[in-house]
Write a protein that holds these residues in place. Structure first.
Motif, short mmCIF file in Angstrom:
data_model
loop_
_atom_site.label_atom_id
_atom_site.label_comp_id
_atom_site.label_asym_id
_atom_site.label_seq_id
_atom_site.Cartn_x
_atom_site.Cartn_y
_atom_site.Cartn_z
N PHE A 89 0.82 -1.22 0.00
CA PHE A 89 0.00 0.00 0.00
C PHE A 89 0.85 1.27 0.00
CE2 PHE A 89 -3.60 -2.68 0.20
CZ PHE A 89 -4.57 -1.92 -0.45
N LEU A 90 2.11 1.14 0.49
CA LEU A 90 3.01 2.29 0.39
C LEU A 90 3.26 2.65 -1.08
CD1 LEU A 90 5.94 2.26 2.95
CD2 LEU A 90 4.02 3.86 2.74
N MET A 91 3.27 1.63 -1.93
CA MET A 91 3.43 1.88 -3.38
C MET A 91 2.28 2.76 -3.87
SD MET A 91 6.14 0.40 -4.22
CE MET A 91 6.93 0.21 -2.65
N ALA A 128 2.08 6.44 -5.65
CA ALA A 128 1.29 6.87 -6.81
C ALA A 128 0.49 8.12 -6.46
CB ALA A 128 0.36 5.73 -7.22
N ALA A 129 -0.11 8.11 -5.27
CA ALA A 129 -0.96 9.24 -4.88
C ALA A 129 -0.15 10.53 -4.74
CB ALA A 129 -1.70 8.92 -3.59
N LEU A 130 1.12 10.41 -4.28
CA LEU A 130 1.98 11.58 -4.17
C LEU A 130 2.23 12.17 -5.55
CD1 LEU A 130 4.75 10.73 -1.53
CD2 LEU A 130 3.08 12.60 -1.45
N GLU A 131 2.39 11.27 -6.51
CA GLU A 131 2.68 11.71 -7.87
C GLU A 131 1.50 12.45 -8.50
OE1 GLU A 131 4.30 8.41 -10.15
OE2 GLU A 131 4.46 9.76 -11.86
N THR A 132 0.28 12.07 -8.07
CA THR A 132 -0.89 12.67 -8.72
C THR A 132 -1.39 13.94 -8.01
OG1 THR A 132 -2.30 11.16 -7.46
CG2 THR A 132 -1.80 10.53 -9.71
N THR A 191 -1.17 15.38 -12.32
CA THR A 191 -0.69 14.50 -13.39
C THR A 191 -1.09 13.06 -13.07
OG1 THR A 191 1.39 14.32 -12.22
CG2 THR A 191 1.34 15.82 -14.12
N LYS A 192 -0.97 12.18 -14.06
CA LYS A 192 -1.30 10.77 -13.80
C LYS A 192 -0.07 10.04 -13.27
CE LYS A 192 -5.34 10.04 -16.45
NZ LYS A 192 -6.10 9.14 -17.29
N ALA A 193 -0.32 8.97 -12.48
CA ALA A 193 0.80 8.26 -11.87
C ALA A 193 1.28 7.14 -12.79
CB ALA A 193 0.37 7.66 -10.53
N MET A 194 2.56 6.76 -12.60
CA MET A 194 3.13 5.68 -13.42
C MET A 194 2.48 4.34 -13.08
SD MET A 194 7.21 6.41 -13.55
CE MET A 194 7.36 6.30 -11.78
N LEU A 195 2.32 3.54 -14.13
CA LEU A 195 1.70 2.22 -13.98
C LEU A 195 2.47 1.30 -13.04
CD1 LEU A 195 -0.54 0.39 -15.06
CD2 LEU A 195 0.94 -0.21 -16.97
N GLY A 215 -9.32 11.71 1.15
CA GLY A 215 -8.25 11.74 0.13
C GLY A 215 -7.59 10.39 -0.02
N GLU A 216 -7.17 10.10 -1.25
CA GLU A 216 -6.58 8.77 -1.52
C GLU A 216 -5.25 8.57 -0.80
OE1 GLU A 216 -7.25 10.27 -4.92
OE2 GLU A 216 -8.92 9.00 -5.59
#
Ligand code: GLN
Length: 435
Positions: free
Chosen positions: A316-318, A322-326, A330-334, A397-398
């Motif tokens: 879930f840290l992963m 992703a959520a930090l990136e968005t 912007t969209k997060a990396m797959l 928030g996600e």
């Protein structure tokens, strides 16, 4: 199938594979059918998404909750073998009832499936345990093989039933799910010759060393306590894991960059990813733990559960990554999503098949199926909890929800380690190898 495992294992493997095909196939189109508008080519029921998710939450909770009466019926009256057969009949009848296009048939079908899964699911799992002698080091690996069967069904069904349901009509999809269960019944009936010594009804009076109504011994009571504690922890695990179909699914749809070589991968495809990972990594994880055990290193079920929870937390840290990136839109990396599912599955493989096996080692014989039923009830609560937690993302928030889940899982993983000695004492050497 690996060498050295009992002949009954492939029978239970394929029966459960088809049952799960039926279950996950139907589950994949249920919400779509409920929410699709009532007019058009392939009409649905026209429910709002919150009405549909509400029914979905109750349904996924009830299927597992019915494991309690399912376990009681097996222990007290029929034995596991007959109860599994009866469950298969109920499920097939339920799925086939859904082929009919009216509301009475719809609710009857759901009720039949819920009852059928309750009768079948915990008892077929207990039967796997019955194939192995006490102290057999192959038991955990046997459960992992069985678990791979579950996931072959779970991986293929959403793709196949989903496609047929969307293209040829929802009711045809439900019919295909019913056909899957009928195939499972055929395998089960054909394989009875390999299941002669397992799952038969043993009246309490006949169980070695127990008289009818004889109270449980102190050791048996302690073992039940350690089981109940693990069920509570595993409930947290399922509340996290079952985000896959809800919050993680929506998140993938909205915020993950799914383009690959100029092509956009549909979000629903990712629903099959965890099951495929189980198929790929199942044997690797089981072999890893079995080798450790044979070398005499720490590898008790409780230890595996603890590691599984911590790895789940990392998964879930992963998603927090992703959520930090968005955050900036912007969209997060797959890769975040793939790594998250990968870690979640490694966690799942260290927990889910392990608990099934653990129950068959610790539960007093006369309560074996009831304990299994209780475990599935805990997973049912986990499913319901998952819906509630996932729903929090809208207000909280996600990033907060993903990180919260990561922290909780890791914390519970460490809690097992903190109380490890105490819990192990309560198990009273139930896991010692006798080889
Ligand atoms: N995915 C597994 C199965 O379908 C576990 C389900 C559960 O225990 N909630 O059997």
């Amino acid at each position: 199938m690996q060498k050295g495992h009992p002949k009954g294992l492939p029978i239970l493997f394929f029966t459960e594979m088809w049952e799960r095909f039926s279950f996950y196939g139907m589950r994949a189109i249920l919400v779509l059918y409920l929410t699709k508008e009532t007019l058009g080519d392939n009409p649905g029921l026209g429910w709002t998404s919150s009405e549909a998710l509400g029914l979905y939450g109750w349904y996924t909770m009830m299927v597992y909750f019915m494991g309690i009466p399912g376990g009681i019926i097996a222990d007290k009256f029929l034995g596991q073998k007959k109860t599994v057969f009866l469950g298969g009949l109920f499920i097939a009848a339920g799925q086939l009832t859904l082929v009919l296009e009216n509301m009475a048939a719809f609710y009857t079908g759901l009720a039949l499936i819920v009852t059928g899964v309750g009768l079948l699911k915990p008892n077929i799992s207990t039967m796997v345990g019955g194939l192995y002698k006490k102290g057999d080091p192959k038991r955990d690996a046997g459960f992992t093989i069985f678990y791979i069967g579950i996931n072959i069904g779970a991986a293929i069904a959403p793709l196949l039933v989903g496609y047929i349901g969307e293209v040829y009509g929802w009711h045809t999809g439900f019919g295909l799910a019913g056909l899957g269960m009928l195939l499972g019944q055929v395998v089960y009936i054909w394989g009875q010759k390999f299941l002669k010594d397992v799952g038969n009804f043993v009246p309490a009076a006949k169980i070695e060393g127990t008289k009818t109504n004889k109270p449980l011994t102190k050791i048996e009571k302690d073992r039940i306590i350690v089981l109940l504690i693990s069920f509570a922890i595993v409930m947290i695990f399922w509340a996290a894991y079952e985000q896959a179909g809800g919050l993680m699914n929506l998140y993938t749809f909205e915020k993950i960059d799914r383009s690959l070589f100029g092509f956009e991968i549909p979000a629903s495809i990712f629903q099959s990813v965890p099951a495929f990972f189980v198929i790929i990594f199942g044997t690797i994880v089981a072999t890893f733990w079995m080798k450790r055990q044979l070398k005499g290193k720490e590898s008790s079920s409780l230890f595996k559960m603890s590691m599984g929870m911590i790895i789940m937390g990392a998964g879930f840290l992963m998603m927090s990554g992703a959520a930090l990136e968005t955050i900036d839109g912007t969209k997060a990396m797959l890769i975040w999503l793939i790594l998250s599912y990968l870690l979640q599955v490694i966690g799942e493989l260290s927990i889910s098949p392990v608990v099934l096996s653990f129950i068959t080692k610790l539960a007093p014989v006369k309560y074996a199926s009831i304990m299994m039923g209780l475990y599935f009830a805990a997973t049912g609560l986990g499913n319901k909890l998952a819906g509630i937690i996932g729903g929090l993302a809208e207000s909280a928030g996600e990033l907060e929800v993903f990180t919260g889940i990561a922290v909780f899982c890791t914390l519970f993983g460490f809690l097992i380690l903190v109380f490890y000695k105490k819990l192990k004492d309560l198990a009273h050497g139930a896991e010692d190898l006798k080889v």
